[in-house]
Design a protein around this motif. Structure first.
Motif, mmCIF file in Angstrom:
data_model
loop_
_atom_site.group_PDB
_atom_site.id
_atom_site.type_symbol
_atom_site.label_atom_id
_atom_site.label_comp_id
_atom_site.label_asym_id
_atom_site.label_seq_id
_atom_site.Cartn_x
_atom_site.Cartn_y
_atom_site.Cartn_z
ATOM 1 N N GLN A 2 0.825 -1.202 0.000
ATOM 2 C CA GLN A 2 0.000 0.000 0.000
ATOM 3 C C GLN A 2 0.856 1.247 0.000
ATOM 4 O O GLN A 2 0.657 2.169 -0.790
ATOM 5 C CB GLN A 2 -0.893 -0.014 1.235
ATOM 6 C CG GLN A 2 -1.740 1.242 1.385
ATOM 7 C CD GLN A 2 -2.501 1.229 2.674
ATOM 8 O OE1 GLN A 2 -2.357 0.294 3.455
ATOM 9 N NE2 GLN A 2 -3.302 2.237 2.912
ATOM 10 N N ASP A 94 -5.989 -14.173 -1.544
ATOM 11 C CA ASP A 94 -4.985 -14.106 -0.479
ATOM 12 C C ASP A 94 -5.380 -13.158 0.651
ATOM 13 O O ASP A 94 -4.601 -12.931 1.582
ATOM 14 C CB ASP A 94 -3.624 -13.699 -1.046
ATOM 15 C CG ASP A 94 -3.631 -12.307 -1.659
ATOM 16 O OD1 ASP A 94 -4.694 -11.656 -1.669
ATOM 17 O OD2 ASP A 94 -2.570 -11.877 -2.156
ATOM 18 N N ASN A 96 -6.182 -9.896 0.268
ATOM 19 C CA ASN A 96 -5.883 -8.502 -0.056
ATOM 20 C C ASN A 96 -6.837 -7.999 -1.140
ATOM 21 O O ASN A 96 -7.220 -8.754 -2.041
ATOM 22 C CB ASN A 96 -4.442 -8.341 -0.533
ATOM 23 C CG ASN A 96 -3.452 -8.487 0.594
ATOM 24 O OD1 ASN A 96 -3.628 -7.909 1.665
ATOM 25 N ND2 ASN A 96 -2.393 -9.266 0.374
ATOM 26 N N SER A 97 -7.170 -6.737 -1.057
ATOM 27 C CA SER A 97 -7.990 -6.101 -2.089
ATOM 28 C C SER A 97 -7.175 -5.001 -2.761
ATOM 29 O O SER A 97 -6.533 -4.195 -2.094
ATOM 30 C CB SER A 97 -9.259 -5.512 -1.482
ATOM 31 O OG SER A 97 -8.950 -4.553 -0.481
ATOM 32 N N ASN A 98 -7.186 -5.010 -4.084
ATOM 33 C CA ASN A 98 -6.477 -3.993 -4.856
ATOM 34 C C ASN A 98 -7.483 -2.951 -5.340
ATOM 35 O O ASN A 98 -8.544 -3.292 -5.858
ATOM 36 C CB ASN A 98 -5.768 -4.617 -6.058
ATOM 37 C CG ASN A 98 -4.700 -5.600 -5.636
ATOM 38 O OD1 ASN A 98 -4.052 -5.404 -4.608
ATOM 39 N ND2 ASN A 98 -4.519 -6.657 -6.401
ATOM 40 N N THR A 111 -3.523 -0.990 -1.861
ATOM 41 C CA THR A 111 -3.914 -2.342 -1.476
ATOM 42 C C THR A 111 -4.321 -2.343 -0.006
ATOM 43 O O THR A 111 -3.633 -1.746 0.826
ATOM 44 C CB THR A 111 -2.752 -3.330 -1.688
ATOM 45 O OG1 THR A 111 -2.420 -3.368 -3.073
ATOM 46 C CG2 THR A 111 -3.144 -4.726 -1.237
ATOM 47 N N PRO A 113 -5.773 -5.142 3.102
ATOM 48 C CA PRO A 113 -6.269 -6.441 3.554
ATOM 49 C C PRO A 113 -7.771 -6.341 3.844
ATOM 50 O O PRO A 113 -8.251 -5.288 4.266
ATOM 51 C CB PRO A 113 -5.471 -6.698 4.838
ATOM 52 C CG PRO A 113 -4.273 -5.810 4.736
ATOM 53 C CD PRO A 113 -4.734 -4.601 3.990
ATOM 54 N N TYR A 114 -8.486 -7.420 3.598
ATOM 55 C CA TYR A 114 -9.920 -7.398 3.858
ATOM 56 C C TYR A 114 -10.366 -8.698 4.522
ATOM 57 O O TYR A 114 -9.713 -9.735 4.420
ATOM 58 C CB TYR A 114 -10.706 -7.173 2.560
ATOM 59 C CG TYR A 114 -10.807 -8.409 1.676
ATOM 60 C CD1 TYR A 114 -11.885 -9.287 1.789
ATOM 61 C CD2 TYR A 114 -9.812 -8.697 0.744
ATOM 62 C CE1 TYR A 114 -11.975 -10.415 0.989
ATOM 63 C CE2 TYR A 114 -9.888 -9.827 -0.054
ATOM 64 C CZ TYR A 114 -10.971 -10.680 0.073
ATOM 65 O OH TYR A 114 -11.057 -11.801 -0.713
#
Length: 559
Positions: A2, A94, A96-98, A111, A113-114
Protein backbone atom coordinates in the motif's frame (compact mmCIF):
# COMPACT_ATOMS: atom_id res chain seq x y z
CA UNK A 1 2.47 -2.72 -0.95
CA UNK A 2 0.00 0.00 0.00
CA UNK A 3 2.70 2.46 0.98
CA UNK A 4 4.98 1.56 -1.92
CA UNK A 5 2.24 2.16 -4.47
CA UNK A 6 1.47 5.57 -3.02
CA UNK A 7 5.17 6.48 -3.02
CA UNK A 8 5.58 5.45 -6.63
CA UNK A 9 2.77 7.74 -7.81
CA UNK A 10 4.83 10.92 -7.48
CA UNK A 11 2.35 12.95 -9.51
CA UNK A 12 -1.02 11.74 -8.16
CA UNK A 13 -2.87 15.03 -8.11
CA UNK A 14 -6.19 14.96 -6.50
CA UNK A 15 -6.36 14.98 -2.76
CA UNK A 16 -8.73 12.18 -2.15
CA UNK A 17 -9.11 9.99 0.85
CA UNK A 18 -8.34 6.31 0.77
CA UNK A 19 -12.01 5.48 0.29
CA UNK A 20 -13.18 8.75 -1.32
CA UNK A 21 -15.76 6.94 -3.37
CA UNK A 22 -17.88 6.44 -0.25
CA UNK A 23 -18.09 10.19 0.46
CA UNK A 24 -21.46 11.78 -0.09
CA UNK A 25 -19.92 13.89 -2.87
CA UNK A 26 -16.44 14.64 -4.11
CA UNK A 27 -15.71 18.33 -4.35
CA UNK A 28 -12.94 18.16 -6.94
CA UNK A 29 -15.19 16.12 -9.18
CA UNK A 30 -18.07 18.53 -8.98
CA UNK A 31 -19.64 17.60 -5.61
CA UNK A 32 -20.10 19.83 -2.62
CA UNK A 33 -19.05 17.55 0.27
CA UNK A 34 -15.61 16.87 1.55
CA UNK A 35 -13.69 13.77 0.44
CA UNK A 36 -13.48 12.18 3.86
CA UNK A 37 -11.51 9.11 4.75
CA UNK A 38 -13.72 6.09 5.49
CA UNK A 39 -14.66 5.66 9.12
CA UNK A 40 -15.96 2.63 10.96
CA UNK A 41 -19.60 2.41 9.99
CA UNK A 42 -21.96 3.01 12.91
CA UNK A 43 -25.20 2.89 10.98
CA UNK A 44 -26.74 0.13 8.97
CA UNK A 45 -28.30 1.62 5.82
CA UNK A 46 -31.03 -0.99 6.22
CA UNK A 47 -31.54 -0.05 9.88
CA UNK A 48 -29.68 -1.38 12.89
CA UNK A 49 -26.06 -1.31 13.91
CA UNK A 50 -23.00 -2.31 11.85
CA UNK A 51 -21.81 -4.54 14.66
CA UNK A 52 -25.07 -6.43 14.99
CA UNK A 53 -26.67 -6.32 11.54
CA UNK A 54 -30.38 -6.61 12.24
CA UNK A 55 -31.08 -7.31 8.57
CA UNK A 56 -28.84 -10.21 7.83
CA UNK A 57 -31.23 -11.67 5.29
CA UNK A 58 -31.07 -8.44 3.27
CA UNK A 59 -27.31 -8.21 3.37
CA UNK A 60 -27.00 -11.72 1.95
CA UNK A 61 -29.86 -12.30 -0.39
CA UNK A 62 -28.97 -15.92 -0.98
CA UNK A 63 -28.49 -16.76 2.70
CA UNK A 64 -24.83 -17.71 2.19
CA UNK A 65 -22.48 -18.67 4.99
CA UNK A 66 -19.10 -16.99 5.45
CA UNK A 67 -17.24 -19.29 3.04
CA UNK A 68 -19.84 -18.95 0.30
CA UNK A 69 -19.81 -15.16 0.70
CA UNK A 70 -16.04 -15.12 0.34
CA UNK A 71 -16.25 -17.07 -2.88
CA UNK A 72 -18.93 -14.77 -4.24
CA UNK A 73 -16.91 -11.64 -3.58
CA UNK A 74 -13.69 -12.84 -5.22
CA UNK A 75 -13.03 -11.04 -8.47
CA UNK A 76 -13.24 -7.48 -9.80
CA UNK A 77 -16.01 -4.95 -9.10
CA UNK A 78 -16.51 -1.51 -10.58
CA UNK A 79 -18.48 1.52 -9.39
CA UNK A 80 -18.98 4.30 -11.95
CA UNK A 81 -19.26 7.74 -10.35
CA UNK A 82 -19.86 9.76 -13.53
CA UNK A 83 -18.84 9.73 -17.19
CA UNK A 84 -15.11 9.66 -16.42
CA UNK A 85 -14.63 8.76 -12.75
CA UNK A 86 -14.81 5.31 -11.22
CA UNK A 87 -13.51 2.96 -8.55
CA UNK A 88 -12.39 -0.61 -9.26
CA UNK A 89 -11.86 -3.13 -6.45
CA UNK A 90 -10.33 -6.56 -6.98
CA UNK A 91 -10.80 -8.99 -4.10
CA UNK A 92 -8.02 -11.58 -4.20
CA UNK A 93 -8.05 -15.00 -2.59
CA UNK A 94 -4.99 -14.11 -0.48
CA UNK A 95 -7.05 -11.71 1.63
CA UNK A 96 -5.88 -8.50 -0.06
CA UNK A 97 -7.99 -6.10 -2.09
CA UNK A 98 -6.48 -3.99 -4.86
CA UNK A 99 -8.02 -0.58 -5.50
CA UNK A 100 -7.94 1.74 -8.48
CA UNK A 101 -9.63 5.12 -8.17
CA UNK A 102 -9.87 7.54 -11.09
CA UNK A 103 -11.02 11.13 -10.81
CA UNK A 104 -10.52 13.48 -13.75
CA UNK A 105 -6.89 13.00 -14.84
CA UNK A 106 -5.76 11.34 -11.62
CA UNK A 107 -5.44 7.65 -10.79
CA UNK A 108 -4.81 6.46 -7.24
CA UNK A 109 -3.85 2.85 -6.46
CA UNK A 110 -3.52 1.04 -3.17
CA UNK A 111 -3.91 -2.34 -1.48
CA UNK A 112 -5.89 -3.13 1.68
CA UNK A 113 -6.27 -6.44 3.55
CA UNK A 114 -9.92 -7.40 3.86
CA UNK A 115 -12.21 -9.77 5.73
CA UNK A 116 -15.80 -10.59 4.94
CA UNK A 117 -18.46 -12.26 7.06
CA UNK A 118 -22.18 -12.64 6.60
CA UNK A 119 -22.54 -9.41 8.53
CA UNK A 120 -19.60 -7.15 7.79
CA UNK A 121 -17.18 -6.15 5.08
CA UNK A 122 -13.97 -5.13 6.87
CA UNK A 123 -10.94 -3.33 5.44
CA UNK A 124 -7.77 -2.90 7.45
CA UNK A 125 -5.90 0.37 7.17
CA UNK A 126 -2.91 1.13 9.40
CA UNK A 127 -4.14 -1.22 12.10
CA UNK A 128 -7.70 0.16 12.08
CA UNK A 129 -10.70 -1.94 11.03
CA UNK A 130 -13.03 -0.05 8.71
CA UNK A 131 -16.35 -1.88 8.97
CA UNK A 132 -19.29 -1.70 6.58
CA UNK A 133 -22.56 -3.53 6.33
CA UNK A 134 -23.24 -4.66 2.79
CA UNK A 135 -25.60 -6.29 0.34
CA UNK A 136 -24.20 -8.91 -2.02
CA UNK A 137 -25.48 -11.04 -4.86
CA UNK A 138 -23.95 -12.61 -7.96
CA UNK A 139 -23.69 -9.32 -9.89
CA UNK A 140 -23.70 -6.42 -7.43
CA UNK A 141 -22.11 -5.35 -4.17
CA UNK A 142 -23.52 -2.42 -2.20
CA UNK A 143 -21.95 -0.84 0.86
CA UNK A 144 -22.24 2.62 2.38
CA UNK A 145 -24.41 3.85 -0.46
CA UNK A 146 -22.28 2.86 -3.47
CA UNK A 147 -23.16 0.00 -5.82
CA UNK A 148 -20.43 -2.04 -7.54
CA UNK A 149 -21.02 -4.36 -10.47
CA UNK A 150 -18.93 -7.42 -11.16
CA UNK A 151 -16.87 -7.25 -14.33
CA UNK A 152 -14.98 -9.98 -16.11
CA UNK A 153 -12.37 -7.82 -17.78
CA UNK A 154 -10.86 -4.54 -16.71
CA UNK A 155 -8.23 -2.91 -18.90
CA UNK A 156 -6.23 -0.52 -16.79
CA UNK A 157 -5.90 2.95 -18.27
CA UNK A 158 -2.59 4.75 -18.52
CA UNK A 159 -2.00 6.95 -15.50
CA UNK A 160 -0.80 10.39 -16.53
CA UNK A 161 0.63 10.77 -13.02
CA UNK A 162 2.52 7.49 -12.91
CA UNK A 163 6.24 8.13 -12.50
CA UNK A 164 6.98 5.05 -14.58
CA UNK A 165 5.69 6.90 -17.60
CA UNK A 166 6.90 10.42 -18.27
CA UNK A 167 3.92 12.16 -19.83
CA UNK A 168 5.94 15.33 -20.05
CA UNK A 169 8.63 14.05 -22.37
CA UNK A 170 7.36 10.78 -23.84
CA UNK A 171 6.65 12.10 -27.32
CA UNK A 172 8.50 15.36 -27.04
CA UNK A 173 12.20 14.96 -27.56
CA UNK A 174 12.71 17.96 -29.83
CA UNK A 175 13.12 21.47 -28.49
CA UNK A 176 13.01 24.07 -31.23
CA UNK A 177 15.85 26.56 -31.64
CA UNK A 178 17.73 25.21 -28.65
CA UNK A 179 21.00 26.95 -27.88
CA UNK A 180 24.43 25.65 -26.92
CA UNK A 181 24.81 23.32 -23.94
CA UNK A 182 27.80 23.61 -21.62
CA UNK A 183 30.10 20.60 -21.49
CA UNK A 184 30.72 20.73 -17.75
CA UNK A 185 30.04 22.76 -14.64
CA UNK A 186 32.53 24.83 -12.75
CA UNK A 187 32.67 23.92 -9.07
CA UNK A 188 32.44 20.59 -7.28
CA UNK A 189 28.78 20.69 -6.21
CA UNK A 190 29.38 20.98 -2.47
CA UNK A 191 27.84 23.64 -0.25
CA UNK A 192 31.18 25.44 -0.04
CA UNK A 193 32.04 24.97 -3.72
CA UNK A 194 28.70 24.78 -5.59
CA UNK A 195 28.25 24.24 -9.31
CA UNK A 196 28.08 27.63 -10.99
CA UNK A 197 25.21 28.79 -13.20
CA UNK A 198 26.20 31.99 -14.99
CA UNK A 199 24.61 31.65 -18.43
CA UNK A 200 21.99 29.76 -20.43
CA UNK A 201 24.45 27.07 -21.58
CA UNK A 202 24.91 25.88 -18.01
CA UNK A 203 21.20 26.03 -17.27
CA UNK A 204 20.54 23.84 -20.33
CA UNK A 205 23.15 21.34 -19.12
CA UNK A 206 21.32 21.05 -15.83
CA UNK A 207 18.08 20.25 -17.69
CA UNK A 208 19.83 17.62 -19.83
CA UNK A 209 21.58 16.01 -16.88
CA UNK A 210 18.41 15.60 -14.83
CA UNK A 211 16.52 14.27 -17.84
CA UNK A 212 19.22 11.65 -18.33
CA UNK A 213 18.83 10.43 -14.74
CA UNK A 214 21.07 12.58 -12.54
CA UNK A 215 18.92 14.11 -9.80
CA UNK A 216 21.80 16.02 -8.14
CA UNK A 217 20.53 15.03 -4.72
CA UNK A 218 22.68 16.44 -1.91
CA UNK A 219 24.49 18.68 -4.42
CA UNK A 220 24.45 22.46 -4.75
CA UNK A 221 24.07 25.06 -7.49
CA UNK A 222 24.52 28.80 -7.26
CA UNK A 223 23.87 31.52 -9.80
CA UNK A 224 26.54 34.17 -10.22
CA UNK A 225 24.89 36.22 -12.97
CA UNK A 226 21.52 36.88 -14.57
CA UNK A 227 20.60 34.35 -17.27
CA UNK A 228 18.70 35.12 -20.47
CA UNK A 229 17.28 32.26 -22.54
CA UNK A 230 15.05 34.34 -24.84
CA UNK A 231 14.45 38.06 -25.22
CA UNK A 232 11.17 39.93 -25.63
CA UNK A 233 8.85 37.02 -24.84
CA UNK A 234 6.00 39.04 -23.30
CA UNK A 235 4.16 42.23 -24.09
CA UNK A 236 3.84 44.81 -21.34
CA UNK A 237 0.40 43.42 -20.36
CA UNK A 238 1.76 39.89 -19.87
CA UNK A 239 0.50 38.39 -23.13
CA UNK A 240 2.77 36.44 -25.45
CA UNK A 241 4.45 38.65 -28.02
CA UNK A 242 3.47 37.28 -31.41
CA UNK A 243 3.14 33.51 -31.79
CA UNK A 244 6.42 32.55 -30.20
CA UNK A 245 7.91 31.50 -33.54
CA UNK A 246 11.67 31.62 -33.39
CA UNK A 247 11.89 31.40 -29.60
CA UNK A 248 13.80 28.61 -27.91
CA UNK A 249 11.48 26.04 -26.35
CA UNK A 250 12.67 25.44 -22.81
CA UNK A 251 13.22 21.89 -21.55
CA UNK A 252 11.95 21.78 -17.92
CA UNK A 253 14.51 20.73 -15.32
CA UNK A 254 13.32 17.41 -13.87
CA UNK A 255 10.87 14.73 -14.94
CA UNK A 256 8.85 11.98 -13.31
CA UNK A 257 11.50 9.36 -12.62
CA UNK A 258 14.21 11.92 -11.95
CA UNK A 259 13.03 15.08 -10.20
CA UNK A 260 15.62 17.68 -9.33
CA UNK A 261 16.65 16.90 -5.74
CA UNK A 262 19.51 19.34 -5.28
CA UNK A 263 19.78 22.85 -3.89
CA UNK A 264 19.49 25.74 -6.34
CA UNK A 265 20.37 29.18 -4.99
CA UNK A 266 19.41 31.99 -7.35
CA UNK A 267 21.54 34.31 -5.22
CA UNK A 268 19.21 37.22 -6.02
CA UNK A 269 19.66 36.84 -9.78
CA UNK A 270 17.06 36.70 -12.56
CA UNK A 271 16.30 34.07 -15.18
CA UNK A 272 14.55 35.62 -18.18
CA UNK A 273 12.99 34.28 -21.33
CA UNK A 274 11.70 30.83 -20.36
CA UNK A 275 9.27 29.91 -23.14
CA UNK A 276 7.16 26.74 -23.15
CA UNK A 277 4.15 26.28 -25.38
CA UNK A 278 3.05 22.65 -25.23
CA UNK A 279 -0.67 22.82 -24.60
CA UNK A 280 -1.16 19.04 -24.32
CA UNK A 281 1.75 18.50 -21.93
CA UNK A 282 1.80 18.36 -18.14
CA UNK A 283 4.24 19.32 -15.38
CA UNK A 284 5.87 22.27 -17.09
CA UNK A 285 7.84 25.22 -15.78
CA UNK A 286 11.43 26.31 -15.31
CA UNK A 287 11.56 23.14 -13.21
CA UNK A 288 9.24 20.30 -14.23
CA UNK A 289 9.38 17.84 -11.32
CA UNK A 290 11.00 19.28 -8.23
CA UNK A 291 12.00 17.70 -4.90
CA UNK A 292 14.87 19.97 -3.92
CA UNK A 293 15.49 23.42 -2.48
CA UNK A 294 14.98 26.60 -4.51
CA UNK A 295 15.66 30.07 -3.16
CA UNK A 296 16.45 33.69 -3.97
CA UNK A 297 15.37 33.58 -7.61
CA UNK A 298 13.46 35.98 -9.86
CA UNK A 299 11.75 34.77 -13.06
CA UNK A 300 11.03 37.45 -15.63
CA UNK A 301 9.71 37.79 -19.20
CA UNK A 302 8.66 34.14 -19.34
CA UNK A 303 5.67 32.24 -20.72
CA UNK A 304 4.46 28.74 -19.79
CA UNK A 305 1.47 27.21 -21.59
CA UNK A 306 0.54 23.58 -20.94
CA UNK A 307 -2.34 21.37 -19.86
CA UNK A 308 -2.15 20.35 -16.19
CA UNK A 309 0.10 20.87 -13.17
CA UNK A 310 2.04 23.76 -14.60
CA UNK A 311 3.71 26.70 -12.91
CA UNK A 312 6.04 29.44 -14.00
CA UNK A 313 8.80 28.30 -11.64
CA UNK A 314 7.80 24.70 -10.86
CA UNK A 315 5.28 22.37 -12.45
CA UNK A 316 5.10 19.75 -9.67
CA UNK A 317 6.71 19.98 -6.24
CA UNK A 318 6.68 16.56 -4.58
CA UNK A 319 8.77 14.39 -2.32
CA UNK A 320 11.18 11.80 -3.71
CA UNK A 321 12.65 8.86 -1.81
CA UNK A 322 16.15 7.53 -2.39
CA UNK A 323 18.41 6.76 0.56
CA UNK A 324 16.36 9.42 2.35
CA UNK A 325 13.29 11.48 1.61
CA UNK A 326 13.70 14.72 -0.29
CA UNK A 327 10.91 17.24 0.18
CA UNK A 328 10.67 20.52 -1.75
CA UNK A 329 11.52 23.82 -0.12
CA UNK A 330 10.88 27.04 -2.03
CA UNK A 331 11.65 30.45 -0.58
CA UNK A 332 12.24 34.04 -1.64
CA UNK A 333 11.12 33.41 -5.21
CA UNK A 334 9.44 36.10 -7.30
CA UNK A 335 7.59 35.52 -10.55
CA UNK A 336 6.82 38.08 -13.26
CA UNK A 337 6.07 35.45 -15.90
CA UNK A 338 2.76 34.41 -17.46
CA UNK A 339 1.20 30.96 -17.20
CA UNK A 340 -1.74 29.66 -19.20
CA UNK A 341 -3.80 26.49 -19.57
CA UNK A 342 -6.84 25.91 -21.75
CA UNK A 343 -8.39 22.73 -20.38
CA UNK A 344 -6.29 21.22 -17.60
CA UNK A 345 -6.13 21.56 -13.83
CA UNK A 346 -3.67 23.14 -11.41
CA UNK A 347 -1.93 26.29 -12.55
CA UNK A 348 0.20 28.49 -10.30
CA UNK A 349 2.42 31.51 -10.51
CA UNK A 350 5.13 29.81 -8.46
CA UNK A 351 4.05 26.12 -8.37
CA UNK A 352 1.31 24.35 -10.29
CA UNK A 353 0.90 21.37 -7.96
CA UNK A 354 2.50 21.08 -4.54
CA UNK A 355 1.86 17.84 -2.73
CA UNK A 356 4.54 18.15 -0.08
CA UNK A 357 6.99 20.77 1.08
CA UNK A 358 7.40 24.30 2.36
CA UNK A 359 6.77 27.52 0.48
CA UNK A 360 8.02 30.65 2.21
CA UNK A 361 8.15 34.31 1.17
CA UNK A 362 7.16 33.87 -2.45
CA UNK A 363 5.33 36.45 -4.53
CA UNK A 364 3.58 36.40 -7.88
CA UNK A 365 3.24 39.50 -10.07
CA UNK A 366 2.54 37.50 -13.21
CA UNK A 367 -0.66 36.97 -15.18
CA UNK A 368 -2.39 33.59 -14.87
CA UNK A 369 -5.15 32.46 -17.18
CA UNK A 370 -6.22 28.87 -16.54
CA UNK A 371 -9.14 26.50 -16.48
CA UNK A 372 -9.61 25.11 -12.97
CA UNK A 373 -7.64 25.10 -9.73
CA UNK A 374 -5.78 28.28 -10.52
CA UNK A 375 -3.84 30.03 -7.76
CA UNK A 376 -1.66 33.11 -7.81
CA UNK A 377 1.06 31.32 -5.83
CA UNK A 378 0.06 27.62 -6.03
CA UNK A 379 -2.67 25.86 -8.02
CA UNK A 380 -2.97 22.94 -5.60
CA UNK A 381 -1.56 22.96 -2.08
CA UNK A 382 -1.63 19.63 -0.23
CA UNK A 383 0.52 18.33 2.65
CA UNK A 384 2.46 21.57 2.35
CA UNK A 385 2.98 24.75 4.30
CA UNK A 386 2.73 28.11 2.57
CA UNK A 387 3.51 31.15 4.68
CA UNK A 388 4.33 34.82 4.10
CA UNK A 389 3.24 34.54 0.46
CA UNK A 390 1.75 37.24 -1.74
CA UNK A 391 -0.11 37.61 -5.01
CA UNK A 392 -0.27 40.90 -6.88
CA UNK A 393 -1.00 39.48 -10.34
CA UNK A 394 -4.23 39.09 -12.30
CA UNK A 395 -5.69 35.60 -11.80
CA UNK A 396 -8.37 34.17 -14.12
CA UNK A 397 -9.95 30.77 -14.57
CA UNK A 398 -13.19 28.92 -15.14
CA UNK A 399 -13.61 27.54 -11.60
CA UNK A 400 -11.74 26.86 -8.36
CA UNK A 401 -9.74 30.09 -8.61
CA UNK A 402 -7.94 31.79 -5.73
CA UNK A 403 -5.66 34.76 -5.28
CA UNK A 404 -3.13 32.65 -3.35
CA UNK A 405 -4.30 29.00 -3.72
CA UNK A 406 -6.65 27.36 -6.21
CA UNK A 407 -7.34 24.37 -3.95
CA UNK A 408 -6.32 24.22 -0.30
CA UNK A 409 -6.37 20.56 0.60
CA UNK A 410 -4.42 17.63 2.02
CA UNK A 411 -2.38 14.69 0.76
CA UNK A 412 -1.53 11.18 1.87
CA UNK A 413 2.15 10.60 2.68
CA UNK A 414 3.37 7.15 3.74
CA UNK A 415 -0.13 6.00 4.61
CA UNK A 416 -1.14 9.02 6.70
CA UNK A 417 -3.06 12.16 5.81
CA UNK A 418 -0.95 15.30 5.95
CA UNK A 419 -2.71 18.62 6.16
CA UNK A 420 -1.99 21.95 4.56
CA UNK A 421 -1.21 25.11 6.46
CA UNK A 422 -1.67 28.50 4.81
CA UNK A 423 -0.66 31.38 7.02
CA UNK A 424 0.20 35.07 7.01
CA UNK A 425 -0.50 35.78 3.33
CA UNK A 426 -2.27 38.49 1.36
CA UNK A 427 -3.65 39.20 -2.09
CA UNK A 428 -3.93 42.52 -3.95
CA UNK A 429 -4.57 41.12 -7.44
CA UNK A 430 -7.90 40.90 -9.22
CA UNK A 431 -9.30 37.36 -9.14
CA UNK A 432 -12.06 36.21 -11.50
CA UNK A 433 -13.80 33.00 -12.56
CA UNK A 434 -16.16 32.18 -15.40
CA UNK A 435 -18.51 29.82 -13.57
CA UNK A 436 -17.96 29.17 -9.85
CA UNK A 437 -15.76 28.85 -6.79
CA UNK A 438 -13.58 31.90 -6.70
CA UNK A 439 -12.02 33.52 -3.64
CA UNK A 440 -9.60 36.31 -2.96
CA UNK A 441 -7.35 33.90 -1.06
CA UNK A 442 -8.62 30.35 -1.77
CA UNK A 443 -10.82 29.05 -4.57
CA UNK A 444 -11.84 25.81 -2.84
CA UNK A 445 -10.89 24.67 0.64
CA UNK A 446 -11.16 20.91 1.20
CA UNK A 447 -9.36 20.37 4.49
CA UNK A 448 -11.35 18.08 6.75
CA UNK A 449 -10.06 18.69 10.24
CA UNK A 450 -10.98 21.65 12.38
CA UNK A 451 -7.57 21.65 14.06
CA UNK A 452 -5.42 20.90 11.01
CA UNK A 453 -5.23 22.37 7.56
CA UNK A 454 -5.39 25.87 8.93
CA UNK A 455 -5.58 29.20 7.14
CA UNK A 456 -4.67 32.03 9.49
CA UNK A 457 -3.97 35.73 9.31
CA UNK A 458 -5.06 36.04 5.67
CA UNK A 459 -5.85 39.39 4.05
CA UNK A 460 -7.49 40.24 0.74
CA UNK A 461 -7.51 43.68 -0.87
CA UNK A 462 -8.15 42.52 -4.46
CA UNK A 463 -11.50 42.40 -6.24
CA UNK A 464 -13.25 39.05 -6.69
CA UNK A 465 -15.56 38.49 -9.67
CA UNK A 466 -17.61 35.68 -11.22
CA UNK A 467 -18.53 36.46 -14.79
CA UNK A 468 -21.61 34.28 -15.32
CA UNK A 469 -23.35 34.00 -11.94
CA UNK A 470 -22.80 34.36 -8.22
CA UNK A 471 -22.18 30.71 -7.41
CA UNK A 472 -19.70 30.22 -4.55
CA UNK A 473 -17.85 33.50 -4.59
CA UNK A 474 -16.18 34.97 -1.53
CA UNK A 475 -13.76 37.73 -0.67
CA UNK A 476 -11.60 35.11 1.07
CA UNK A 477 -12.86 31.63 0.10
CA UNK A 478 -15.02 30.62 -2.84
CA UNK A 479 -16.24 27.35 -1.38
CA UNK A 480 -15.33 25.88 2.02
CA UNK A 481 -15.74 22.13 2.11
CA UNK A 482 -15.17 22.16 5.84
CA UNK A 483 -17.04 23.61 8.75
CA UNK A 484 -14.49 26.27 9.58
CA UNK A 485 -13.03 27.93 6.54
CA UNK A 486 -10.69 30.75 7.45
CA UNK A 487 -9.67 31.08 11.06
CA UNK A 488 -8.21 34.58 10.88
CA UNK A 489 -9.27 36.35 7.70
CA UNK A 490 -9.81 39.98 6.80
CA UNK A 491 -11.07 41.56 3.62
CA UNK A 492 -11.73 45.00 2.22
CA UNK A 493 -15.50 45.47 2.08
CA UNK A 494 -15.42 46.59 -1.57
CA UNK A 495 -13.80 43.34 -2.77
CA UNK A 496 -16.98 41.31 -2.29
CA UNK A 497 -19.79 41.40 0.32
CA UNK A 498 -19.21 37.88 1.74
CA UNK A 499 -16.03 36.40 3.10
CA UNK A 500 -16.97 32.79 2.25
CA UNK A 501 -19.13 32.13 -0.79
CA UNK A 502 -20.38 28.57 -0.28
CA UNK A 503 -19.97 26.12 2.55
CA UNK A 504 -20.93 22.69 3.83
CA UNK A 505 -23.98 22.86 6.03
CA UNK A 506 -22.37 20.80 8.79
CA UNK A 507 -19.29 21.26 10.90
CA UNK A 508 -19.81 24.72 12.38
CA UNK A 509 -19.40 28.23 11.09
CA UNK A 510 -16.25 30.14 10.09
CA UNK A 511 -14.62 32.14 12.84
CA UNK A 512 -12.96 35.54 12.86
CA UNK A 513 -13.74 36.53 9.30
CA UNK A 514 -14.00 40.29 9.18
CA UNK A 515 -15.17 42.73 6.55
CA UNK A 516 -13.38 46.05 6.95
CA UNK A 517 -13.53 49.53 5.52
CA UNK A 518 -10.54 51.15 3.87
CA UNK A 519 -9.93 53.40 6.85
CA UNK A 520 -10.09 50.46 9.25
CA UNK A 521 -7.51 48.53 7.22
CA UNK A 522 -5.19 51.53 7.12
CA UNK A 523 -5.38 52.00 10.89
CA UNK A 524 -2.57 51.38 13.32
CA UNK A 525 -4.84 49.10 15.34
CA UNK A 526 -5.28 46.74 12.36
CA UNK A 527 -1.54 46.65 11.71
CA UNK A 528 -1.00 45.81 15.38
CA UNK A 529 -3.59 43.03 15.17
CA UNK A 530 -1.89 41.46 12.15
CA UNK A 531 1.48 41.59 13.87
CA UNK A 532 0.03 40.10 17.03
CA UNK A 533 -1.40 37.23 15.00
CA UNK A 534 1.90 36.74 13.14
CA UNK A 535 3.83 36.67 16.40
CA UNK A 536 1.46 34.02 17.76
CA UNK A 537 2.17 31.85 14.69
CA UNK A 538 5.90 31.75 15.49
CA UNK A 539 9.16 33.61 15.26
CA UNK A 540 9.74 32.62 11.62
CA UNK A 541 6.68 34.49 10.34
CA UNK A 542 7.11 37.89 8.76
CA UNK A 543 5.87 41.05 10.43
CA UNK A 544 3.61 43.56 8.70
CA UNK A 545 4.23 47.18 7.74
CA UNK A 546 2.29 49.92 5.97
CA UNK A 547 2.63 49.87 2.19
CA UNK A 548 2.84 52.91 -0.04
CA UNK A 549 -0.95 53.05 -0.43
CA UNK A 550 -1.49 52.87 3.33
CA UNK A 551 -2.60 49.22 3.55
CA UNK A 552 -0.57 46.70 5.58
CA UNK A 553 1.81 44.48 3.62
CA UNK A 554 4.43 41.96 4.70
CA UNK A 555 7.69 43.49 5.86
CA UNK A 556 9.84 41.56 3.40
CA UNK A 557 7.99 42.89 0.33
CA UNK A 558 9.66 45.76 -1.51
CA UNK A 559 7.29 48.05 -3.38
Amino acid sequence: MQINIMKKCILNFLIVSLLIFVSVAVISCGGEDDPLSPKPNTENPNGGDSGGNNNNENNNENGNNDENVKQMILGTWKCTHNSTDYTVITFNSDGNSNWIYRCEDDIEKWTLPYEITTQLLIFKENGVNLQYTYSLNDTSLIFDGDEYYKIDNYVEEDDPDDETEDSQMSADTEYANRGTVAKQFRGSGTSSDPYIISDATELRKLADDVESGKTYRDEYFKMTADVIVNRNVLNSNGTLKGTGTGLEQWKPIGKGLTPFCGTFDGNGHTISGIYIKKEERDSLGLFGYFAGTLSNLVLNDSYVAGKSRNGCMIGVASYATYSKTYAPKVSMCINYGTAQSISGSYLGGIIGYSKQGDIHKCINYGVLNGYRYVGGVVGFLGASTAKDCVNCGSIKGDNHVGGIIGEHARHKIDGSWKYTNLKNCYNTGNVSATTNRVGGIIGTQTVTNSTSGLAKNMVNYGSVIILSNNSSIGALVGYANTGKAIFDGYFLETTYPKGVGGQRTSGGTPTNIQSMTSSQMKSKSFLDELNKNAQALGSTYSKWKFGKDGYPILEWVNE
